[in-house]
Design an enzyme around this catalytic site. Structure first.
Site, PDB file in Angstrom:
ATOM      1  CD  GLU A  13      -2.594  -1.385   2.446  1.00 39.04           C
ATOM      2  OE1 GLU A  13      -3.530  -0.674   2.794  1.00 39.04           O
ATOM      3  OE2 GLU A  13      -2.112  -2.282   3.146  1.00 39.04           O
ATOM      4  CB  SER A 149      -5.797  -1.379   0.522  1.00 37.72           C
ATOM      5  OG  SER A 149      -5.498  -0.094   0.989  1.00 37.72           O
ATOM      6  CE1 TYR A 218      -7.099   4.156  -0.905  1.00 42.76           C
ATOM      7  CE2 TYR A 218      -6.974   1.876  -1.652  1.00 42.76           C
ATOM      8  CZ  TYR A 218      -6.884   2.812  -0.642  1.00 42.76           C
ATOM      9  OH  TYR A 218      -6.602   2.411   0.625  1.00 42.76           O
ATOM     10  NE  ARG A 257     -12.202   2.505   7.916  1.00 39.79           N
ATOM     11  CZ  ARG A 257     -11.285   2.180   7.023  1.00 39.79           C
ATOM     12  NH1 ARG A 257     -10.443   3.068   6.575  1.00 39.79           N
ATOM     13  NH2 ARG A 257     -11.207   0.938   6.573  1.00 39.79           N
ATOM     14  CG  ASP A 259     -13.853  -0.988   7.934  1.00 40.90           C
ATOM     15  OD1 ASP A 259     -14.061   0.205   8.267  1.00 40.90           O
ATOM     16  OD2 ASP A 259     -12.921  -1.333   7.175  1.00 40.90           O
ATOM     17  CD  GLU A 272     -10.554  -4.750   7.759  1.00 41.46           C
ATOM     18  OE1 GLU A 272      -9.378  -4.440   8.013  1.00 41.46           O
ATOM     19  OE2 GLU A 272     -10.934  -5.137   6.646  1.00 41.46           O
ATOM     20  CG  ASN A 274      -8.918  -0.516   9.012  1.00 45.68           C
ATOM     21  OD1 ASN A 274      -8.194  -1.226   8.347  1.00 45.68           O
ATOM     22  ND2 ASN A 274     -10.247  -0.552   8.921  1.00 45.68           N
ATOM     23  N   GLY A 278      -6.896   5.379   6.347  1.00 48.73           N
ATOM     24  CA  GLY A 278      -6.415   6.182   5.223  1.00 48.73           C
ATOM     25  C   GLY A 278      -6.744   7.654   5.406  1.00 48.73           C
TER      26      GLY A 278
END
Lengths: 312, 427
Positions: A13, A149, A218, A257, A259, A272, A274, A278
């Protein structure tokens, strides 16, 4: 303040991290800090020892940046850094371990199994895939246990898809997570804070393709986002509650974060967590912050403040 | 109603053609190959380090001394006239007669490709390319929304029987193709050269079906083995658009290419170039002119050929040593690339993550086809890295491929066991 921004590195990444890092670096400059951009390579430690930044902002994504490695190094060097610590990072980046903790803490998460490459190469695990399919049911989400990602993720809709999906995932990590696919609404809950936690408005992602894969993440226009998420009040509250529980269960500080998928029965299930969300133009944390009235620079200011608080 | 976040507030107003322009996982992964600890066999870069900087410095000084005002000024759209004479000399070296009035100088041959697409392709038109083909050409073409028909290649280039079938099928259904795009010498990515016989055959078919041919010849001057074949333009000026470039024999950074075409087409290209950028850089054209008229450019090309030959030999030797029995590869007589084909069950785009982990990179084959094909292939570049680096890179690649094979077997593929497969501990 003298702040070094770690970005790039050798993870898959890298490019996303460079995008996050440059944006953060700009923001820190605007906020009046003395900023040093560092593309992480074998000179990192000597450079940090020479420069002695007062804070390291970790804008790395993926292996080495998000898995506790760089955090451990900064602990050794006694340099304060942004984001959660070694334990939270190491567990958060490893979806298999995170999910074990979710189970222990009674955090709802889709049922799953984890298999290593060795079980296939040396123990004939191929022959166990039928049982995995039977126990979990199809479709199944097959993903590398540790990779960000959405790289290497495939959805297996039947038994025949499984071996190939497993092989794909094993290109990215030596363990593969086989998880029951839960149909529903995908939301990301961004959390800020140390002792006192604040959940930002939920971001709902609606990818045009079958799931929120790398390209959808992205490429502007390939996913639609709604913030706040279009959920009934009770459901959104429950999702936030579970996200906070998850954040605490993994001992996170500063930011995370979470999810979540809201299944068709309205139950939030955690996919999950994070620890280095990002910070690109298409990332979910800045989007949530904006919806809460924090522009990007302000978000970065808050993250710096939270990081320093951690050490005071 | 909850606000919909639009990341790109202009997404609703872009032209349809932008839908074929996007970032990809592979492109992002290849961003890592810029790091020095990764051996990249992925790029397509000429070895510009071989150029003596003093020859460039002298060329620049001459330009500034002789007419700095002109060098800093706009120039004619069709290019700096004295440079055209140099480009013609380059073409004559390859046995292609041409006159200054037959060519237009472009910003790299890439601009010529883009302009060709622009002046010929309507959405839904039909064009023909080799499979695989140059990504930059495919991207230029695809943005004008044609149907691309691909023709497979063997060691002699495009398989003409297949081409005949496609041409007759399209013509019969009233969809005459606009042009056939080919890179006849040391093709990018396949490293294949079209045989002389096929060149005649291709032009015969183009004649029979009244179709244009676009001959892209970036590597023709870089032949380090075997006898040269005639260029298509030298065989039929009337239906060939020839593209040349100084990128591989002088400097890719100067962005100088050209198109030689039948005059009516040249007129349209001129209009397209006017609209695109008025003119190419006068400064770099004058520097190139000074270099080609006053420096030993032929000696420089000879030196490059020797370097590339030695590097190609290193790559072919390493492939033989480490990957024989696993993959097959082409044997280029020039140019920059080797094309390797692995067993069907190996998807090179997926294997790339493991390769990067092992600190070696290549370009997965899929990107060189307009539609899903070539997934078990890869392009390997030999021009940019030195011999030892290439050997080490292929060694690493072989290790990754062997692990891939053993993993595929563990997941149910019927794969014969190799003599020396790595154990897990080798990873």
């Amino acid at each position: 303040m003298h702040i070094a921004v770690l970005m790039g590195g050798r993870s898959l990444e890298r490019d996303v991290s460079l995008r996050s890092g440059r944006r953060v670096s700009n923001a820190l400059g605007v906020l009046g800090h003395d900023v040093l951009d560092l593309d992480v390579d074998e000179n990192l430690v000597p450079v940090l020892q020479r420069e002695r930044p007062e804070l390291v902002y970790i804008a790395l994504h993926g292996k080495f940046g998000e898995d506790g490695t760089v955090q451990e190094l900064l602990e050794i060097l006694d340099i304060p850094y942004t984001g959660p610590g070694v334990f939270s990072s190491a567990i958060g980046f490893n979806k298999a371990l995170s999910k074990e903790i979710f189970l222990r803490e009674s955090i709802p998460t889709p049922p799953f199994f984890v298999l290593s490459e060795a079980t296939f190469q040396e123990m004939g695990a191929l022959h166990a895939l039928a049982a995995v399919g039977e126990k979990l049911g199809f479709p199944l989400v097959v993903k590398p246990a540790a990779q960000g990602s959405a790289l290497g993720i495939k959805i297996a809709t039947s038994q025949e898809d499984l071996p190939e999906a497993v092989r794909t995932a094993l290109h990215y990590d030596d363990r593969v997570l086989l998880e029951k696919y839960v149909k529903g609404t995908e939301v990301a809950v961004s959390i800020l804070g140390n002792e006192e936690l604040r959940a930002l408005p939920l971001v709902e992602t609606v990818p045009h393709s079958s799931f929120f894969d790398f390209d959808a993440r992205y490429t502007p226009g390939m996913t639609e986002y709604y913030c706040p998420a279009r959920l009934e009040a009770g459901v959104a509250e429950r999702a936030v509650e579970i996200a906070l529980l998850t954040h605490r269960a993994l001992g996170c500080l500063n930011v995370s974060r979470v999810d979540i998928i809201i299944d068709e029965g309205g139950t939030p299930q955690v996919l999950e967590l994070n620890i280095s969300p990002g910070m690109t133009e298409t990332s979910l944390l800045p989007m949530a912050a904006e919806s809460a009235g924090l522009d990007f620079n302000e978000l970065v200011r808050v993250l710096v403040k939270l990081a320093m608080e951690k050490y005071s | 109603m909850s606000p919909r976040f639009t990341l790109d507030p202009f997404s609703d107003i872009y032209a349809h053609r932008t839908q074929s322009m996007y970032t990809s996982e592979i492109r992002d992964m290849l961003a890592i190959t810029a790091r020095p600890d990764i051996i990249s066999l992925a790029g397509g870069l000429p070895y510009t380090q071989a150029m003596d900087p003093e020859t460039i410095a002298r060329s620049v000084r001459r330009v500034l001394a002789e007419d700095h005002a002109a060098a800093l000024q706009y120039g004619p759209t069709d290019g700096f006239a004295p440079l055209k004479h140099c480009l013609i000399e380059v073409m004559r070296e390859e046995g292609t007669p041409c006159f200054p009035e037959d060519i237009i100088i472009t910003n790299g041959a890439q601009q010529a490709l883009e302009m060709i697409a622009k002046i010929f392709i309507n959405p839904g038109d039909h064009i023909i390319t080799e499979a695989p083909s140059y990504v930059g050409a495919l991207n230029s073409f695809l943005s004008y929304q044609p149907n691309i028909h691909t023709i497979p290649m063997d060691e002699g280039g495009m398989v003409l029987e297949e081409l005949r079938k496609v041409l007759s099928g399209l013509t019969a259904s009233g969809k005459a193709p606009k042009f056939i795009y080919t890179i006849p010498n040391f093709q990018n990515p396949a490293g294949i050269t079209m045989s002389a016989e096929r060149r005649f055959g291709l032009l015969e078919l183009a004649h029979d079906y009244d179709c244009l041919v676009v001959e892209d010849n970036p590597y023709g001057m870089l032949r380090f083995e075997g006898a040269a074949c005639p260029t298509l333009r030298s065989l039929d000026e009337s239906r060939v658009i020839y593209l040349g470039t100084l990128s591989k024999i002088f400097s890719a950074g100067m962005r100088i290419g050209w198109a030689a075409a039948p005059h009516p087409i040249l007129d349209k290209l001129l209009l397209a170039k006017q609209a695109a950028d008025l003119c190419s850089s006068t400064f770099t054209q004058m520097v190139a002119h000074s270099y080609f008229t006053s420096e030993d450019w032929k000696g420089q090309v000879q030196q490059l050929k020797e370097i590339y030959r030695s590097r190609r030999d290193a790559m072919l030797g390493a492939l033989q040593e480490h990957l024989s029995g696993i993959a097959e590869w082409t044997h280029p007589e020039g140019g920059l690339f080797v094309w390797a084909t692995f067993p069907d069950f190996i998807k090179t785009s997926e294997m790339l993550a493991a390769a990067i982990d092992a600190k070696v990179a290549y370009v997965p084959g899929g990107g060189f086809f307009p539609y899903q094909e070539g997934e078990s292939c890869m392009r390997l570049n030999f021009s940019y890295s030195d011999e030892e680096t290439i050997k080490e890179g292929i060694k690493r690649l072989a290790k990754v491929a062997k692990r891939e094979i053993s993993l595929a077997r563990a997941l149910g593929h019927k794969v014969p066991r190799l003599a020396e497969e790595p154990s897990r501990d080798d990873r």
